[in-house]
Structure formats: C-alpha cells, structure tokens
Design a protein around this motif. Structure first.
Motif, PDB file in Angstrom:
ATOM      1  N   PRO A   1       0.775  -1.189   0.034  1.00  0.00           N
ATOM      2  CA  PRO A   1       0.073  -0.072  -0.025  1.00  0.00           C
ATOM      3  C   PRO A   1       0.786   1.319   0.078  1.00  0.00           C
ATOM      4  CG  PRO A   1      -0.841  -1.582   1.631  1.00  0.00           C
ATOM      5  CD  PRO A   1       0.492  -2.102   1.207  1.00  0.00           C
ATOM      6  N   PHE A   2       1.876   1.224   0.680  1.00  0.00           N
ATOM      7  CA  PHE A   2       2.703   2.245   0.870  1.00  0.00           C
ATOM      8  C   PHE A   2       3.458   2.849  -0.500  1.00  0.00           C
ATOM      9  CE2 PHE A   2       2.494   0.658   5.168  1.00  0.00           C
ATOM     10  CZ  PHE A   2       1.819   1.767   5.678  1.00  0.00           C
ATOM     11  N   LEU A   3       3.749   1.555  -1.322  1.00  0.00           N
ATOM     12  CA  LEU A   3       4.444   2.081  -2.499  1.00  0.00           C
ATOM     13  C   LEU A   3       3.405   2.589  -3.618  1.00  0.00           C
ATOM     14  CD1 LEU A   3       6.519  -1.564  -2.927  1.00  0.00           C
ATOM     15  CD2 LEU A   3       7.311   0.793  -2.274  1.00  0.00           C
ATOM     16  N   TYR A   4       2.200   2.040  -3.627  1.00  0.00           N
ATOM     17  CA  TYR A   4       1.162   2.566  -4.387  1.00  0.00           C
ATOM     18  C   TYR A   4       0.923   4.071  -3.916  1.00  0.00           C
ATOM     19  CZ  TYR A   4      -0.001  -1.557  -7.214  1.00  0.00           C
ATOM     20  OH  TYR A   4      -0.098  -2.457  -8.037  1.00  0.00           O
ATOM     21  N   THR A   5       0.787   4.464  -2.612  1.00  0.00           N
ATOM     22  CA  THR A   5       0.806   5.756  -2.204  1.00  0.00           C
ATOM     23  C   THR A   5       1.951   6.589  -2.818  1.00  0.00           C
ATOM     24  OG1 THR A   5      -0.174   5.094  -0.117  1.00  0.00           O
ATOM     25  CG2 THR A   5       0.800   7.341  -0.079  1.00  0.00           C
ATOM     26  N   GLY A   6       3.122   6.226  -2.726  1.00  0.00           N
ATOM     27  CA  GLY A   6       4.343   6.926  -3.374  1.00  0.00           C
ATOM     28  C   GLY A   6       4.024   7.119  -4.882  1.00  0.00           C
ATOM     29  N   LEU A   7       3.476   6.011  -5.535  1.00  0.00           N
ATOM     30  CA  LEU A   7       3.567   5.995  -7.035  1.00  0.00           C
ATOM     31  C   LEU A   7       2.368   7.020  -7.449  1.00  0.00           C
ATOM     32  CD1 LEU A   7       3.741   5.123  -9.965  1.00  0.00           C
ATOM     33  CD2 LEU A   7       1.826   3.270  -9.176  1.00  0.00           C
ATOM     34  N   TRP A   8       1.200   7.302  -6.476  1.00  0.00           N
ATOM     35  CA  TRP A   8       0.155   8.343  -6.709  1.00  0.00           C
ATOM     36  C   TRP A   8       0.608   9.617  -6.530  1.00  0.00           C
ATOM     37  CZ3 TRP A   8      -2.603   6.019 -10.001  1.00  0.00           C
ATOM     38  CH2 TRP A   8      -3.359   4.620  -9.708  1.00  0.00           C
ATOM     39  N   TYR A   9       1.302   9.664  -5.428  1.00  0.00           N
ATOM     40  CA  TYR A   9       2.112  11.092  -5.229  1.00  0.00           C
ATOM     41  C   TYR A   9       2.969  11.436  -6.470  1.00  0.00           C
ATOM     42  CZ  TYR A   9       0.638  11.726  -0.277  1.00  0.00           C
ATOM     43  OH  TYR A   9      -0.267  11.922   0.746  1.00  0.00           O
ATOM     44  N   GLY A  10       3.993  10.498  -6.839  1.00  0.00           N
ATOM     45  CA  GLY A  10       5.091  11.108  -7.950  1.00  0.00           C
ATOM     46  C   GLY A  10       4.220  11.245  -9.168  1.00  0.00           C
ATOM     47  N   LEU A  11       3.078  10.332  -9.549  1.00  0.00           N
ATOM     48  CA  LEU A  11       2.409  10.415 -10.871  1.00  0.00           C
ATOM     49  C   LEU A  11       1.489  11.908 -10.704  1.00  0.00           C
ATOM     50  CD1 LEU A  11       1.831   9.384 -13.583  1.00  0.00           C
ATOM     51  CD2 LEU A  11      -0.212   7.798 -12.330  1.00  0.00           C
ATOM     52  N   GLY A  12       0.968  12.159  -9.725  1.00  0.00           N
ATOM     53  CA  GLY A  12       0.179  13.363  -9.691  1.00  0.00           C
ATOM     54  C   GLY A  12       1.019  14.617  -9.824  1.00  0.00           C
ATOM     55  N   GLY A  13       2.141  14.560  -9.106  1.00  0.00           N
ATOM     56  CA  GLY A  13       3.219  15.734  -9.054  1.00  0.00           C
ATOM     57  C   GLY A  13       3.655  15.790 -10.617  1.00  0.00           C
ATOM     58  N   GLY A  14       3.895  14.671 -11.470  1.00  0.00           N
ATOM     59  CA  GLY A  14       4.361  14.877 -12.811  1.00  0.00           C
ATOM     60  C   GLY A  14       3.450  15.358 -13.545  1.00  0.00           C
ATOM     61  N   ILE A  15       1.984  15.021 -13.447  1.00  0.00           N
ATOM     62  CA  ILE A  15       0.797  15.682 -14.184  1.00  0.00           C
ATOM     63  C   ILE A  15       0.821  17.047 -13.770  1.00  0.00           C
ATOM     64  CG2 ILE A  15      -1.547  15.455 -14.595  1.00  0.00           C
ATOM     65  CD1 ILE A  15      -1.277  12.572 -14.073  1.00  0.00           C
ATOM     66  N   LEU A  16       0.818  17.514 -12.673  1.00  0.00           N
ATOM     67  CA  LEU A  16       0.729  18.793 -12.166  1.00  0.00           C
ATOM     68  C   LEU A  16       1.999  19.686 -12.863  1.00  0.00           C
ATOM     69  CD1 LEU A  16      -1.051  20.589 -10.587  1.00  0.00           C
ATOM     70  CD2 LEU A  16       0.287  20.263  -8.439  1.00  0.00           C
ATOM     71  N   ALA A  17       3.103  19.282 -12.824  1.00  0.00           N
ATOM     72  CA  ALA A  17       4.166  19.880 -13.584  1.00  0.00           C
ATOM     73  C   ALA A  17       3.904  20.252 -14.666  1.00  0.00           C
ATOM     74  CB  ALA A  17       5.369  19.150 -13.251  1.00  0.00           C
ATOM     75  N   TRP A  18       3.297  19.095 -15.393  1.00  0.00           N
ATOM     76  CA  TRP A  18       2.812  19.488 -16.966  1.00  0.00           C
ATOM     77  C   TRP A  18       1.921  20.465 -17.209  1.00  0.00           C
ATOM     78  CZ3 TRP A  18      -1.747  18.031 -19.227  1.00  0.00           C
ATOM     79  CH2 TRP A  18      -1.849  18.042 -20.833  1.00  0.00           C
TER      80      TRP A  18
END
Length: 333
Positions: free
Chosen positions: A252-269
């Motif tokens: 669960p924590f790995l998926y939480t990190g994945l959602w944080y990173g993916l959301g940050g990448g989309i927000l940067a875009w």
C-alpha cells in the motif's frame, strides 16, 4: 456387515480427490495477485482523496520541483528551434565596393560558390539591400528622400559546418577578405560559438538542477510515506501478527508513493502548459516585429509521457526507500 469396513476408505478417497481438485493453480494465484494489486492501488488512491488538502500540498511541492527543470528544458528547446535555421554554420558577409557593378558582383558570387569549402552563396544587390532595410527599419519615407543609395552590394557566404572545421572557415574568411572587389568582410563566427557554448552549458545546468530537485522530491515523498507508516503502526502490527509478510505490508505504501509522484508529474505538466499559454501571445507579438512566424512550442507527447513516468518512478523510489528504512522497525512484541 462385510461392506461396512469399506465405507471409511471410500469416504477418505473422496475427500482426497476433493482436496486435489481444490488446489489453486498458478493461474489462480496470478489472478489473485493482480486482484490484490488492483484493490490496494484503489484503496491507496482513495486514502489520498480523503485528505485532499495535505495531498494537494504534497502534489504541488512535487509539481513545482519538476516544473522548474521542465520549463528550462522547454525554453532551451525553443532556442534550438530558432537557431535551427542557421544550420550550425557561420556566415561571411562580403560588402563590395560601390564601384563594383551588379554584373561583376553576381559573377564574383558565382565564382565563390564554386569553391569546395563553400556550401551556399547569396547575392544581395544595392537595391535589394535598401528595400529590405526600408521594411525592417520603418524609415521608408525618410530613405525615399535620399539622392543616392548609401548601401553597398553584399555577398553572404555559407562555409562548411563550423563544427567540422573552424580553422578552414577562418582561412576562407581571410582569402575572401583579400579580394579586390571586397571593401569589408564580417565573419559572424564568435557569436555562433558563444551561442552553442551557452546552449551546451544550459543543458548541463538543466541536468544538474533536475538531479538536485529529484533528490528533493525523493525526500518529500520519503518523509510523507514515513508519516503514513507511523499513523498506521497499529494496523501494521496486527497484519504482521496474523502472518502478513513485509511485501504484503509494503505494497500500500508503494502505491501511495506512486500516486504522489504521478500526480506531481501531471501537475508539473499543467504548470508548464499554463506558463506557455500565458507567455505565448507576447512572444508571438515580439516575433512578428522581426518578421518571424515563431511560436512557443510546448512539451510533445513523448516528453509529456516521460515527465509523468519520471514522476511515478521518483514516487516509487522514494516510497521504497522510506518503507525499507522504517517498516523493519515495526514488529509485534
């Protein structure tokens, strides 16, 4: 009565046969593995949505950190687009004496074009030079009142690629400058070299900034996952008491990190796209003043996907580092 002893053996055989049929196959285990991953991924994402303000703040920090090197990369790409028309070569401008006729000037241009160290030659007559200057300067009415054309004929020479042989370009410049028809020669070599040196320096600065900010993203995600682990300490202890493995608890924590990173990448875009949209009109207006159709170019499909994937990878890596460090310290007593 003789048949009774056989019944237990038949019932035992049936139970063994039923046990054999109930064994899970490798396909069943794989489907169960995927089903659990989908469940954990969905649950981790819903947990982030239940705390929108902290999650949004974390996404903003990651997005801004990724948008900074991304914006510099987009800016450098646009500079390369503008300089692409120069083909990486210097230009030699030969200003002819006013006494040189147009016929002699064109013959000289044809003679220079036949040289093996020259790729292209353009002849600009005095009348063409005056007309172009009138259009670009905005002093057309003033120049019309002149009694004589003060501008000379110009031969623009494109030598071989600067990166192939810069010494040959300088030798060509000296030979053309010594021609009797040439009044003045200008080699725009230094500014081309400076431009490419600055672009190479810019690429290294972008890589260095991206590396530093990527480390910052890892620290942000790692600290966020550490807080999530501490808030779920009791849950982790109970899962381990009933036989849950570290991989099961870690997921669960790995998926939480994945959602944080993916959301940050989309927000940067999104941040980069909004910045380009905001700067687009004034840049186009400035380019129009120089008779250019240049427009700002944003991230392409490949670059956009790369930014999203990079955000997800950073999120996974940050979560993995945090979980590997803190999860092992939580054990049932």
């Amino acid at each position: 009565m003789a048949t009774r002893p056989g019944k237990p053996r038949k019932e035992s055989a049936r139970r063994e046969q039923g046990a054999r049929h109930s064994r899970a196959t490798s396909g069943d285990r794989f489907n169960s593995y995927l089903s659990h991953h989908r469940l954990v991924a969905r649950d981790s994402f819903l947990r982030l949505l239940k705390t929108p303000v902290p999650s949004l703040m974390t996404w903003l920090v990651i997005g801004i950190a990724m948008a900074l090197p991304g914006s510099l990369y987009v800016g450098l790409s646009n500079v390369e687009t503008v300089s692409r028309d120069w083909d990486g070569a210097a230009r030699i401008s030969l200003y002819l004496h006013k006494v040189v006729s147009e016929r002699d000037g064109r013959e000289l241009a044809l003679k220079i074009e036949q040289r093996p160290d020259v790729t292209a030659v353009e002849y600009i007559s005095r009348s063409q030079a005056l007309e172009e200057f009138q259009q670009l300067s905005g002093y057309g009415e003033v120049l019309d009142n002149l009694d004589d054309n003060p501008l000379p004929s110009v031969i623009v020479v494109s030598p071989v690629d600067l990166e192939i042989d810069a010494k040959a370009t300088e030798q060509l410049f000296n030979e053309l400058k010594a021609m009797p028809q040439v009044d003045q020669a200008v080699l725009d070599l230094q500014w081309v070299q400076r431009l490419y040196s600055m672009m190479a320096l810019g690429k290294r600065l972008i890589l260095a900034l991206a590396a530093v900010l990527s480390l910052g993203v890892l620290l942000v995600i790692g600290n966020t996952i550490r807080l999530a682990i501490e808030s779920r300490r009791d849950e982790i202890v109970i899962v381990k008491l009933v036989g849950g493995t570290n991989a099961f608890v870690r997921r669960p924590f790995l998926y939480t990190g994945l959602w944080y990173g993916l959301g940050g990448g989309i927000l940067a875009w999104v941040i980069i796209g909004f910045t380009l949209f905001w700067l687009g009109p004034p840049v186009s207006e400035l380019a129009g003043l120089y008779q250019s159709q240049f427009q700002l170019q944003g991230l392409g499909v490949g670059d956009s996907l790369l930014m999203w994937v990079a955000g997800g990878v950073l999120g996974l890596l940050g979560a993995w580092l945090a979980v590997s460090r803190h999860l092992g310290a939580i054990e049932p007593r």
